[in-house]
Write a protein that holds these residues in place. Structure first.
Motif, short mmCIF file in Angstrom:
data_model
loop_
_atom_site.label_atom_id
_atom_site.label_comp_id
_atom_site.label_asym_id
_atom_site.label_seq_id
_atom_site.Cartn_x
_atom_site.Cartn_y
_atom_site.Cartn_z
N LEU A 24 0.84 -1.19 0.00
CA LEU A 24 0.00 0.00 0.00
C LEU A 24 0.88 1.25 0.00
O LEU A 24 1.78 1.38 0.81
N CYS A 43 -10.18 0.71 7.69
CA CYS A 43 -9.13 -0.31 7.78
C CYS A 43 -9.47 -1.30 8.90
O CYS A 43 -9.64 -0.90 10.05
N PRO A 44 -9.58 -2.58 8.56
CA PRO A 44 -10.00 -3.57 9.56
C PRO A 44 -8.93 -3.92 10.58
O PRO A 44 -9.23 -4.53 11.60
N VAL A 45 -7.70 -3.53 10.29
CA VAL A 45 -6.61 -3.92 11.19
C VAL A 45 -5.89 -2.73 11.81
O VAL A 45 -4.86 -2.89 12.47
N ALA A 47 -4.23 -0.33 10.39
CA ALA A 47 -2.91 -0.10 9.80
C ALA A 47 -2.69 1.34 9.37
O ALA A 47 -1.57 1.74 9.10
N LEU A 48 -3.79 2.10 9.30
CA LEU A 48 -3.67 3.48 8.87
C LEU A 48 -3.75 4.41 10.07
O LEU A 48 -4.62 4.26 10.93
N VAL A 58 0.77 4.34 6.57
CA VAL A 58 0.41 2.93 6.65
C VAL A 58 1.49 2.16 7.41
O VAL A 58 2.68 2.36 7.19
N CYS A 63 -0.74 -4.01 7.74
CA CYS A 63 -1.59 -4.00 6.54
C CYS A 63 -1.71 -5.40 5.94
O CYS A 63 -0.70 -6.07 5.71
N ILE A 64 -2.94 -5.82 5.71
CA ILE A 64 -3.19 -7.13 5.10
C ILE A 64 -3.56 -6.99 3.62
O ILE A 64 -4.00 -7.93 2.98
N LYS A 65 -3.42 -5.77 3.09
CA LYS A 65 -3.64 -5.50 1.66
C LYS A 65 -5.04 -5.90 1.20
O LYS A 65 -5.21 -6.51 0.15
N CYS A 66 -6.00 -5.57 2.03
CA CYS A 66 -7.38 -5.92 1.69
C CYS A 66 -7.96 -4.99 0.64
O CYS A 66 -8.92 -5.32 -0.03
N GLY A 67 -7.38 -3.79 0.53
CA GLY A 67 -7.84 -2.86 -0.50
C GLY A 67 -9.03 -2.00 -0.11
O GLY A 67 -9.52 -1.22 -0.92
N LYS A 68 -9.51 -2.15 1.12
CA LYS A 68 -10.69 -1.37 1.52
C LYS A 68 -10.41 0.13 1.49
O LYS A 68 -11.23 0.92 1.02
N CYS A 69 -9.28 0.51 2.01
CA CYS A 69 -8.96 1.94 2.04
C CYS A 69 -8.77 2.48 0.63
O CYS A 69 -9.11 3.62 0.33
S1 SF4 Z 1 -5.23 -2.21 2.41
FE1 SF4 Z 1 -6.67 -2.86 4.04
S2 SF4 Z 1 -5.35 -3.47 5.75
FE2 SF4 Z 1 -4.09 -2.23 4.36
S3 SF4 Z 1 -4.22 -0.14 5.19
FE3 SF4 Z 1 -5.82 -0.35 3.58
S4 SF4 Z 1 -7.68 -0.97 4.73
FE4 SF4 Z 1 -5.91 -1.33 6.08
#
Ligand code: SF4
Length: 81
Positions: A24, A43-45, A47-48, A58, A63-69
């Motif tokens: 990210l 961000c579910p974890v 990380a931000l 970040v 960061c688990i690279k979920c892509g939500k952000c």
């Molecule tokens: S990609 Fe997912 S885990 Fe990584 S900073 Fe964005 S929301 Fe958080």
């Protein structure tokens, strides 16, 4: 006899990007840095993080690279690349 045809269809599954190979990146020039970052909340974890109204940072270890952000940021300042 000896009909050794294997049904491999190689190369057809590559359309899904493997986000795990990416990291990210915060593109600060795209962030207006004048508001609480909404992506920090999604961000579910956790990380931000954001200091003041600055561009978020970040924590690459979290960061688990979920892509939500990435999807959430209207300025496209968060990119998985
Ligand atoms: S990609 Fe997912 S885990 Fe990584 S900073 Fe964005 S929301 Fe958080």
């Amino acid at each position: 006899m000896g009909n050794g045809i294997f049904g491999f269809s190689r190369g057809s599954e590559n359309s899904t990007e493997d986000l795990k190979d990416k990291s990210l990146v915060v593109i600060k020039s795209r962030c207006p840095q004048n508001h609480p970052c909404p992506s920090v909340q999604v961000c579910p974890v956790g990380a931000l993080t954001q200091k003041g109204y600055g561009a978020p940072s970040v924590d690459k270890d979290k960061c688990i690279k979920c892509g939500k952000c990435v999807k959430f940021c209207p300025m496209r300042a968060l990119v998985l690349q």
